[in-house]
Design an enzyme around this catalytic site. Structure first.
Site, PDB file in Angstrom:
ATOM      1  N   SER A   1      31.577   3.588   7.638  1.00 24.28           N
ATOM      2  CA  SER A   1      30.499   4.523   7.336  1.00 24.28           C
ATOM      3  C   SER A   1      29.118   3.863   7.430  1.00 24.28           C
ATOM      4  CB  SER A   1      30.750   5.133   5.970  1.00 24.28           C
ATOM      5  OG  SER A   1      30.158   6.390   5.911  1.00 24.28           O
TER       6      SER A   1
ATOM      7  N   LYS B   1      27.733   1.446  10.482  1.00 26.48           N
ATOM      8  CA  LYS B   1      26.445   1.428  11.208  1.00 26.48           C
ATOM      9  C   LYS B   1      25.924  -0.012  11.190  1.00 26.48           C
ATOM     10  CE  LYS B   1      25.203   5.692   8.618  1.00 26.48           C
ATOM     11  NZ  LYS B   1      25.926   6.795   9.178  1.00 26.48           N
TER      12      LYS B   1
ATOM     13  N   TRP C   1      31.595  15.376   9.607  1.00 23.94           N
ATOM     14  CA  TRP C   1      30.211  14.946   9.342  1.00 23.94           C
ATOM     15  C   TRP C   1      29.832  13.747  10.233  1.00 23.94           C
ATOM     16  CZ3 TRP C   1      26.207  17.146   7.426  1.00 23.94           C
ATOM     17  CH2 TRP C   1      25.167  16.427   6.804  1.00 23.94           C
TER      18      TRP C   1
ATOM     19  N   HIS D   1      37.336  11.069   5.452  1.00 25.87           N
ATOM     20  CA  HIS D   1      36.430   9.928   5.569  1.00 25.87           C
ATOM     21  C   HIS D   1      36.933   8.788   4.675  1.00 25.87           C
ATOM     22  CE1 HIS D   1      32.568   8.197   6.535  1.00 25.87           C
ATOM     23  NE2 HIS D   1      32.215   8.083   5.268  1.00 25.87           N
TER      24      HIS D   1
HETATM   25  C1  GTR Z   1      27.011   9.848   3.862  1.00 24.73           C
HETATM   26  C2  GTR Z   1      26.072   9.703   5.014  1.00 24.73           C
HETATM   27  C3  GTR Z   1      26.807   9.131   6.188  1.00 24.73           C
HETATM   28  C4  GTR Z   1      27.662   7.952   5.825  1.00 24.73           C
HETATM   29  C5  GTR Z   1      28.304   8.072   4.458  1.00 24.73           C
HETATM   30  C6  GTR Z   1      28.879   6.801   3.868  1.00 24.73           C
HETATM   31  O1  GTR Z   1      26.466  10.450   2.772  1.00 24.73           O
HETATM   32  O2  GTR Z   1      25.554  10.964   5.311  1.00 24.73           O
HETATM   33  O3  GTR Z   1      25.887   8.822   7.225  1.00 24.73           O
HETATM   34  O4  GTR Z   1      26.918   6.797   5.893  1.00 24.73           O
HETATM   35  O5  GTR Z   1      27.437   8.554   3.518  1.00 24.73           O
HETATM   36  O6  GTR Z   1      28.328   5.726   4.024  1.00 24.73           O
HETATM   37  O7  GTR Z   1      29.908   6.920   3.193  1.00 24.73           O
END
Ligand code: GTR
Length: 409
Positions: free
Chosen positions: A247, A251, A338, A388
């Site tokens: 996540s 990045k 997402w 996720h």
């Molecule tokens: C979310 C965000 C994502 C991702 C995620 C995470 O809220 O929108 O881009 O980075 O968090 O890191 O779990």
């Protein structure tokens, strides 16, 4: 004013594939004078530094290059950790003689005499979340909300809360070590977090003002400093460091992997917007949304593209291309719309032109694969069932991928 690619309002999220408008990506092989990169040498010497600078200027901010005063201290070593299956090392890395600028490393290494290949990744909730191992100190820093977190600080209940996500036993059983640290050691994850973090503490030493880079930039830079340490640890094979992140930390892994070629393999687990996913594809999280929720993650220039996404000289396939010719794995999850799974896949596909310059096969086909059907060669991709997260399925793929490249080494 928010009309961007295909005249869509990027302030809204879209999860209807039929509504994704056409978009045109910048050509990663296009040289500023209008010609095309044709050889691997041209890419390495001219285009790669140019594309890297574009990401520094437009997305993540400056990646400080200068030397920094760094000192590591082995806090403890246990040769019989995890029921005798591992060596556990706790190592603190101090910067610039500032005892408050410190990274606390947790390392589990296989009990062999050969330097071990390792997976390196930052964790979300402190090292104690990675294992039930009672010796691991609990972080006192700010954390985002999660299991065992009360008022943005972890409690004893957070011990081992992310053990499933890290799979230390599985890694060790395959001969890999695990090296991890809490990203909040470097910068706590909120817009003003930089004030207590490395961007403020090391601003003079690094000759870089806090606003010249970003939280993702600082976290990524820290990964490179951990690599500096790993190169000095005789128990680690620093030529076989597999950088992974989930996540927001995915990045970060991509940016660190782009900046530092010492990372032999780079893995992005559901990194989404600002990570592997194409920004110009109107699906899932969008640039204005991420800039609004997490303004500290990216630099100021990135926000200028909220309303003019097509003016941005890069898109995220170019970030993936910066990893070439090293093996790259991009993974998505079906219920994590997402992160735009298809946008992550297409980005990996488009990065392939650079791998091709090196004679390496990348994804192979632009057909989006079915769930649990990994595709690709030096660039590999899968989408798995579920939400996720990082699961054992993901790890099994990453381990097999790393074994394939490291076995020869
Ligand atoms: C979310 C965000 C994502 C991702 C995620 C995470 O809220 O929108 O881009 O980075 O968090 O890191 O779990």
């Amino acid at each position: 004013p928010f009309l961007a690619a295909g005249a869509q309002d990027f302030r809204q999220s879209n999860t209807d594939e039929s509504k994704v408008p056409p978009y045109t990506l910048p050509d990663v092989l296009k040289i500023p004078d209008g010609k095309e990169v044709r050889t691997a040498a041209q890419w390495q010497h001219t285009q790669r530094p140019y594309v890297f600078r574009l990401f520094e200027e437009n997305v993540y901010g400056k990646f400080p290059r200068g030397p920094v005063n760094m000192r590591s201290k082995v806090v403890s070593t246990d040769e019989h950790a995890l029921n005798g299956t591992a060596i556990r090392k706790l190592v603190d890395i101090y910067f610039n003689n500032d005892t408050s600028a410190v990274i606390h490393l947790l390392m589990y290494l296989p009990r062999t005499h050969r330097p071990a290949p390792v997976f390196l990744g930052m964790n979300f909730f402190g090292n104690q979340c990675v294992s039930n191992d009672p010796v691991i100190p609990i972080t006192e820093k700010y954390t985002i909300n999660g299991p065992g977190v009360v008022n943005n600080h972890v409690t004893e209940a957070s011990r081992g809360s992310q053990a499933e996500r890290w799979q230390a036993d599985t890694l060790l059983a395959h001969g890999f070590g695990l090296v991890t640290f809490f990203y909040g050691d470097v910068e706590e994850d909120y817009p003003e977090g930089w004030k207590q973090g490395f961007r403020a503490k090391l601003r003079t030493a690094l000759k870089t003002a806090p606003e010249e880079w970003s939280a993702i930039g600082a976290w990524a830079w820290a990964l490179s400093r951990v690599m500096d340490y790993l190169q000095t640890d005789p128990r680690v094979n620093a030529k076989q460091v597999c950088l992974n992140g989930h996540s927001r930390l995915g990045k970060t892994a991509l940016w660190a992997g782009a900046a530092d070629p010492r990372f032999a393999i780079v893995i992005s687990n559901e990194s989404g917007e600002g990570g592997a996913a194409l920004a110009r594809r109107w699906y899932g999280e969008t640039m204005p949304i991420i800039n609004d929720h997490f303004p500290h993650w990216f630099n100021n220039q990135y926000k200028q593209y909220n309303t003019h996404i097509n003016d941005m000289p890069v898109d995220q396939h170019m970030l993936l291309a910066l990893i070439a010719p090293r093996p790259l794995y991009v993974a998505s999850a079906e219920d994590d719309q997402w992160s735009d799974p298809k946008g992550e896949f297409l980005s990996a596909w488009h990065a392939g032109v650079v791998y091709k310059l090196f004679g390496e096969k990348a994804i192979g086909s632009d057909q989006y694969p079915a769930v649990h059907q990994p595709v690709g060669d030096w660039v590999r991709y899968h989408v798995r069932a579920g939400k996720h997260d990082v699961t054992i399925y993901d790890w099994q793929q990453y381990i097999a991928f790393a074994e394939r490249f490291f076995r020869k080494g």
